[in-house]
Design a protein around this motif. Structure first.
Motif, PDB file in Angstrom:
ATOM      1  N   LYS A 135      -0.557   6.135  -2.893  1.00 56.70           N
ATOM      2  CA  LYS A 135      -1.045   7.346  -2.231  1.00 56.70           C
ATOM      3  C   LYS A 135      -0.561   8.587  -2.963  1.00 56.70           C
ATOM      4  N   ASN A 195      -6.461  -0.830  -4.869  1.00 59.71           N
ATOM      5  CA  ASN A 195      -7.729  -0.766  -4.142  1.00 59.71           C
ATOM      6  C   ASN A 195      -7.577  -1.305  -2.732  1.00 59.71           C
ATOM      7  N   PHE A 226      -2.336   9.044  -6.233  1.00 60.91           N
ATOM      8  CA  PHE A 226      -3.653   9.638  -6.001  1.00 60.91           C
ATOM      9  C   PHE A 226      -3.534  11.153  -5.872  1.00 60.91           C
ATOM     10  N   ALA A 250      -5.859   1.401  -0.588  1.00 60.91           N
ATOM     11  CA  ALA A 250      -6.435   2.745  -0.567  1.00 60.91           C
ATOM     12  C   ALA A 250      -7.025   3.040   0.809  1.00 60.91           C
ATOM     13  N   ASN A 251      -6.467   4.040   1.473  1.00 58.59           N
ATOM     14  CA  ASN A 251      -6.997   4.508   2.756  1.00 58.59           C
ATOM     15  C   ASN A 251      -6.911   3.446   3.851  1.00 58.59           C
ATOM     16  N   VAL A 267     -10.379   8.403  -3.367  1.00 54.11           N
ATOM     17  CA  VAL A 267     -10.501   6.981  -3.065  1.00 54.11           C
ATOM     18  C   VAL A 267     -11.810   6.388  -3.596  1.00 54.11           C
TER      19      VAL A 267
END
Length: 207
Positions: free
Chosen positions: A63, A132, A66, A135-136, A73
């Motif tokens: 995170k 991946n 990013f 992610a989120n 994302v």
């Protein structure tokens, strides 16, 4: 609960395909040929521990990575999906991926770190796959990904430990077929990541 089980199965399948312990076992055998059992055991243990630490760091700090590089994302899922699809496509063609393949390895190096831990076990494909998956997502999913990769590291450790016996019993042809099946799974996962990234970009699904 059902969503967690489905997520766990997807993560395990993805990690198993991308790390491919059965196929990588032949790499371990070739790199450690001629070494005594104790040295092989030490290299096996250290390479899997290092790979686990590397992937865990990327999972936990994904995170912040990013945010630091202003990576969205959807962009990560699409780019990562393309990379993973490329690796799977090369495996289907019975080619060693350029992303993971190491040429002219010097056995006198600390092979537990390179090339075994990096990039064989924790290469770009594995890291992209792990990031991946987290992610989120919620915190429980992050720790689930770490636990599953830890399980994969244990599976890889024991596969490497029994590598000489497995190669002798199973044979290189069967291992080659398994590699192709793993390649197909990886390619499908990569395609799914690209589709998800596109859907998120156009607000076609809730994230």
């Amino acid at each position: 609960m059902d969503n967690l089980i489905t997520f766990a199965i997807t993560v395990f399948t993805g990690f198993f395909a991308i790390t491919n312990p059965i196929s990588n076992m032949t790499v371990f055998v070739s790199l450690t040929r001629g070494l005594d059992k104790e040295t092989k055991r030490d290299i096996n243990k250290r390479s899997n521990i290092i790979a686990f630490v590397i992937v865990t760091v990327f999972v936990l700090l994904g995170k912040y990575i990013f945010e630091l590089f202003n990576i969205s994302v959807p962009a990560f899922k699409i780019t990562g999906g393309i990379l993973i699809f490329y690796i799977g496509f090369e495996m289907l063609q019975s080619k060693k991926s350029d992303v993971k393949n190491i040429k002219n390895v010097d056995v006198d190096e600390d092979i537990a770190i390179s090339p075994l831990a990096i990039p064989i076990l924790a290469g770009p494909g594995t890291i992209v796959t792990a990031m991946n998956f987290v992610a989120n997502v919620q915190t429980i999913h992050i720790f689930l990904v770490i636990a599953i990769f830890g399980t994969m590291s244990l599976i890889t450790f024991y596969t490497f430990r029994l590598s000489d016996l497995i190669v002798k019993v199973v044979g290189n042809n069967v291992i080659s077929v398994i590699g192709k099946i793993m390649g197909l799974i990886i390619a499908i996962i990569g395609t799914g990541m690209v589709i998800t990234g596109i859907k998120i970009s156009f607000d076609l699904i809730t994230t």
